[in-house]
Enzyme design. Structure first.
Site, PDB file in Angstrom:
ATOM      1  N   HIS A 210      -2.808  -3.119  -5.972  1.00  0.00           N
ATOM      2  CA  HIS A 210      -3.178  -2.723  -4.610  1.00  0.00           C
ATOM      3  C   HIS A 210      -4.684  -2.884  -4.390  1.00  0.00           C
ATOM      4  O   HIS A 210      -5.478  -2.180  -4.990  1.00  0.00           O
ATOM      5  CB  HIS A 210      -2.728  -1.270  -4.385  1.00  0.00           C
ATOM      6  CG  HIS A 210      -3.047  -0.753  -3.025  1.00  0.00           C
ATOM      7  ND1 HIS A 210      -3.335   0.562  -2.777  1.00  0.00           N
ATOM      8  CD2 HIS A 210      -3.139  -1.377  -1.830  1.00  0.00           C
ATOM      9  CE1 HIS A 210      -3.589   0.723  -1.493  1.00  0.00           C
ATOM     10  NE2 HIS A 210      -3.480  -0.438  -0.906  1.00  0.00           N
TER      11      HIS A 210
ATOM     12  N   GLU B  69      -5.834  -0.608  -7.390  1.00  0.00           N
ATOM     13  CA  GLU B  69      -4.890   0.302  -8.043  1.00  0.00           C
ATOM     14  C   GLU B  69      -3.829  -0.554  -8.721  1.00  0.00           C
ATOM     15  O   GLU B  69      -3.265  -1.457  -8.100  1.00  0.00           O
ATOM     16  CB  GLU B  69      -4.219   1.213  -7.002  1.00  0.00           C
ATOM     17  CG  GLU B  69      -5.092   2.353  -6.532  1.00  0.00           C
ATOM     18  CD  GLU B  69      -4.388   3.248  -5.503  1.00  0.00           C
ATOM     19  OE1 GLU B  69      -4.400   4.463  -5.672  1.00  0.00           O
ATOM     20  OE2 GLU B  69      -3.836   2.713  -4.518  1.00  0.00           O
TER      21      GLU B  69
ATOM     22  N   ASN C 151      -4.313   6.341  -1.077  1.00  0.00           N
ATOM     23  CA  ASN C 151      -3.759   6.651   0.247  1.00  0.00           C
ATOM     24  C   ASN C 151      -3.151   8.054   0.278  1.00  0.00           C
ATOM     25  O   ASN C 151      -3.137   8.708   1.308  1.00  0.00           O
ATOM     26  CB  ASN C 151      -2.711   5.623   0.659  1.00  0.00           C
ATOM     27  CG  ASN C 151      -3.385   4.358   1.155  1.00  0.00           C
ATOM     28  OD1 ASN C 151      -4.542   4.393   1.572  1.00  0.00           O
ATOM     29  ND2 ASN C 151      -2.686   3.233   1.099  1.00  0.00           N
TER      30      ASN C 151
ATOM     31  N   SER D  49       0.835  -1.206   0.000  1.00  0.00           N
ATOM     32  CA  SER D  49       0.000   0.000   0.000  1.00  0.00           C
ATOM     33  C   SER D  49       0.865   1.249   0.000  1.00  0.00           C
ATOM     34  O   SER D  49       0.358   2.348  -0.131  1.00  0.00           O
ATOM     35  CB  SER D  49      -0.933  -0.004   1.215  1.00  0.00           C
ATOM     36  OG  SER D  49      -0.175  -0.126   2.390  1.00  0.00           O
TER      37      SER D  49
END
Ligand code: 3HC
Length: 716
Positions: free
Chosen positions: A457, A469, A507, A436
């Site tokens: 991800h 992702e 994120n 991540s």
């Protein structure tokens, strides 16, 4: 045997095929489209066809069937609705549809719908206007009214006919959630009259039509349902309760659900005629709302993305077998979607038996739930479980086409995994990392075949979260990207391809938003107020609760990585270290911002007040909920714009999908980029500059946003 065929005109959508037994097949097949959708101009054609059928004494009944192999009708054409410019225009469309369906309902000869594949929205409304419905038992068959997901309501008589067929409560449940029923569920609910294999679907429908006028099925209601739905006092309880739970869920952000309830209530308490009128009026109004516009944009974006391969002109390779490294929560979830959604056999490797067991249990628990609810046969569950196998070494990995690693966030460990996969798998096996935060380029640094290394991800819980992702580093080959995108899609994910920069996209935009909430907390804003403000704004949970769910330590681990690569604005407030030192890691440690385990009272989330002392603050709070939401959200918007400027996301559309599917950014706002366009870059820049002067540099608007404000451009 076919007798004669008529078409309503050149390029006609409907054709009438007369059978020797007196039944005519009314076949709907929109030319040049993958799926049938309903358009305004069809009303006239249907009316013409119905007249022909009525006048032809050799026709004794009709079976409506789709000319498409795997689908019935997917509803009204959403493009047509999107092109309406006034509410009156959309109301007229609804009225037109209602009138055609009314003709069908009152038609003197039996009309039976033979349904195979999706039968949704206006498609189901058409089927409900028929005198009976038979559907195939194909897994593709799904019946529902998903209009609410587009910010709309069933505007072709659905709000009036569905309650008659399945009862008020069931119909509200279907219309307010948009959930789709499989064939057997539809039969149980009373929505269809029979479920048969597709091979005998039309023959069964014909048989029913041959039997003459079909009597409407009596709705079977339990005593409780009769008490609630059979008199106006009981119905008031049902409608009031539905409105209450809608408001609790939507916080007033979505107008459609309350309008749906109003339509059903009007039909039940006044008259069907009034019900239809209110339905058409509300439908017209809803089509013009900004919420519906954004939700329709979301539909168009996801449909477009289904067709993309990740790299134009590069076809994906087939993935026939997959491997997963690490049987933890993420590994277990990845194995589950690989075996059950992508239908690809998967081998899970862990360093301990416990890890393998955990991964198997993840799938077992989810499938077992389906079996218990009778959504799945036990034999099917066994078949799907047998597609997941475990190992402590690399046996059975030599023929995998892709290996997804889901081990600890440790660079050297991940690099070792790359080396292991290169040693034990095929030269072309893709190594996909579920990191991540670690740069994929670094994971691939020591690889012999870096072109095979990519980031994939997922978001937790993997079986539920729709986003993935896909992160290509500098040397990732186009073939690897294309195959990985296709693989993620088969797993049921909507993938976005993002650049290999710290935090990727999701994120990265989440971090400043969370940090801002943390800073407001340290400035004395109470925890529940912060969460309430952002839930009211439209997020599924507030930032403090999200930290508890994800793990306070996880945030603390990602923050230095982002700070090192991207700058000071990512530094998490130092005071948060005290939480980690206190063993307060969130839900998983039974200790976080809220109370868990024995300390928690059932039914209500309660803040753990001791946290304020630990952080050295007295909760008071001077900001309004709107100010709180604005502060956090604008930090996210600024970072999203920076990502767009840096090419972290390829375009605004991918960014909006990433934020909605990965974080739960309010769908009715269309995503951060659509929201920037709505608020206006100038206004956001002005606000950020004002905060920067008051509170410091971290609020400074990024260059891309400033440029946009100066040039008067938009994200879309
Ligand atoms: C008056 C009425 O009450 C109002 C309404 O009916 S509003 C519409 C309600 N219906 C819906 O919301 C259903 C929307 N469609 C879907 O959910 C999905 O398309 C589906 C589940 C039917 C099929 O999914 P899937 O098999 O993945 O195919 P998908 O790629 O999405 O769709 C195939 C094609 O049909 C199109 N399509 C599907 N439903 C459509 C619709 N209602 N309007 C316009 N186009 C539609 C897609 O755009 C796509 O077009 P393309 O081939 O040119 O790209």
């Amino acid at each position: 045997m076919t007798e004669t065929t008529t078409q309503a005109g050149e390029n006609s959508v409907f054709s009438l095929v007369r059978q020797e037994n007196g039944i005519a097949h009314l076949i709907m097949d929109v030319p040049g489209e993958t799926m049938n959708t309903l358009k305004a101009e069809f009303s006239e054609q249907v009316t013409e066809m119905l007249k022909e059928i009525k006048d032809d004494s050799s026709i004794t009944g009709v079976v409506i069937v789709s000319g498409k192999a795997d689908s019935f009708v997917a509803g009204a054409d959403i493009n047509m609705l999107a092109s309406c410019t006034t509410a009156e225009e959309a109301t007229t469309l609804s009225r037109q549809g209602q009138m055609v369906f009314d003709q069908m309902e009152k038609f003197p000869k039996p009309i039976i719908a033979a349904i195979n594949g999706p039968c949704l929205g206006g498609g189901l409304e058409l089927a409900m206007a028929c005198h009976a419905r038979i559907c195939s038992d194909s897994p593709k068959t799904a019946l529902g009214v998903p209009e609410v997901q587009l910010g709309l309501l069933p505007g072709g008589g659905g709000t009036q006919r569905l309650p008659k067929l399945v009862g008020i409560q069931k119909s509200l449940d279907m219309m307010l959630t948009g959930k789709q029923l499989r064939a057997k569920q539809a039969l149980k609910a009373g929505l269809v009259d029979d479920v048969v294999p597709n091979t005998i679907l039309v023959a069964t429908a014909e048989k029913l039509a041959l039997a003459g006028k079909v009597k409407a099925k009596q709705l079977k209601r339990s005593l409780m349902d009769k008490l609630l739905e059979g008199n106006s006092f009981g119905r008031k309880v049902v409608f009031d309760q539905a409105s209450k739970s809608v408001l609790a869920k939507t916080k007033g952000n979505y107008p459609a659900p309350l309008k749906i309830i109003d339509c059903v209530r009007t039909g039940a308490e006044n008259s069907p005629a009034m019900g239809y009128q209110v339905e058409a009026d509300h439908f017209g109004h809803l089509v013009m709302t900004p919420e519906s516009e954004q939700l329709r944009n979301l539909f168009f974006a996801t449909t477009e993305m289904k067709k993309e391969d990740g790299v134009e002109g590069v076809a994906p390779e087939k993935v026939a077998k997959a491997g997963v490294l690490g049987g933890g929560l993420m590994g277990g979830g990845i194995a589950f979607v690989t075996a059950t959604k992508a239908k690809v056999p998967v081998r899970v490797k862990d360093i301990a038996h416990n890890g393998i067991n955990a991964a198997l249990k993840y799938s077992f628990d989810l499938l077992n739930k389906k079996v218990k609810r009778r959504f799945m046969r036990h034999s099917e569950m066994q078949k799907q479980m047998s597609a997941i196998t475990g190992t402590l070494d690399y046996s059975g990995f030599n023929d995998t086409d892709i290996v997804v690693e889901a081990v600890f966030e440790d660079l050297s460990l991940k690099q070792k995994m790359v080396a292991d996969v290169e040693q034990h798998c095929k030269p072309e096996t893709i190594f996909a990392s579920n990191t991540s935060s670690l740069p994929i380029g670094q994971i691939a640094e020591k690889a012999e075949r870096p072109e095979n290394v990519i980031g994939l991800h997922y978001f937790s819980p993997v079986d539920k979260m729709p986003l993935a992702e896909i992160i290509a580093h500098e040397k990732t080959s186009d073939q690897t990207i294309s195959t990985t995108v296709a693989f993620a899609k088969k797993q049921g994910k909507t993938p976005i391809v993002v650049k290999d920069k710290a935090g990727f996209f999701v994120n990265r935009i989440l971090a400043p938003y969370m940090n801002e909430a943390a800073r407001m907390l340290l400035a004395g804003e109470p925890i529940e107020k912060l969460d309430k403000a952002l839930v009211k704004f439209g997020f599924p949970v507030g930032p403090m609760q999200l930290l508890d769910e994800v793990g306070i330590d996880i945030g603390a681990k990602i923050s230095p990585i982002l700070t090192a690569e991207l700058g000071e604005r990512f530094t998490a407030p130092e005071a948060f270290d005290r939480l980690i030192n206190d063993g307060r890691l969130g839900k998983k440690s039974n200790k976080g911002f809220y109370l868990y385990g024995k300390a928690a009272k059932k039914g209500k989330k309660q803040v753990d007040e001791t946290i304020y002392g630990l952080l050295g603050i007295t909760p008071s709070g001077s900001l309004t909920e709107q100010e709180i939401a604005k502060r956090s959200v604008y930090m996210m918007l600024n970072e999203a714009m920076r990502c767009l400027g840096e090419g972290v996301v390829r375009n605004a559309r991918d960014g909006d999908i990433g934020a909605i599917f990965g974080i739960g950014f309010p769908p009715f706002l269309g995503g951060p980029f659509r929201y920037i366009d709505k608020v206006g870059a100038v206004n956001i820049v002005n606000q950020l500059n004002q905060w920067a002067q008051q509170h410091g540099d971290r609020y400074k608007p990024c260059q891309a946003l400033v440029d946009m404000a100066e040039q008067g451009t938009t994200c879309y």
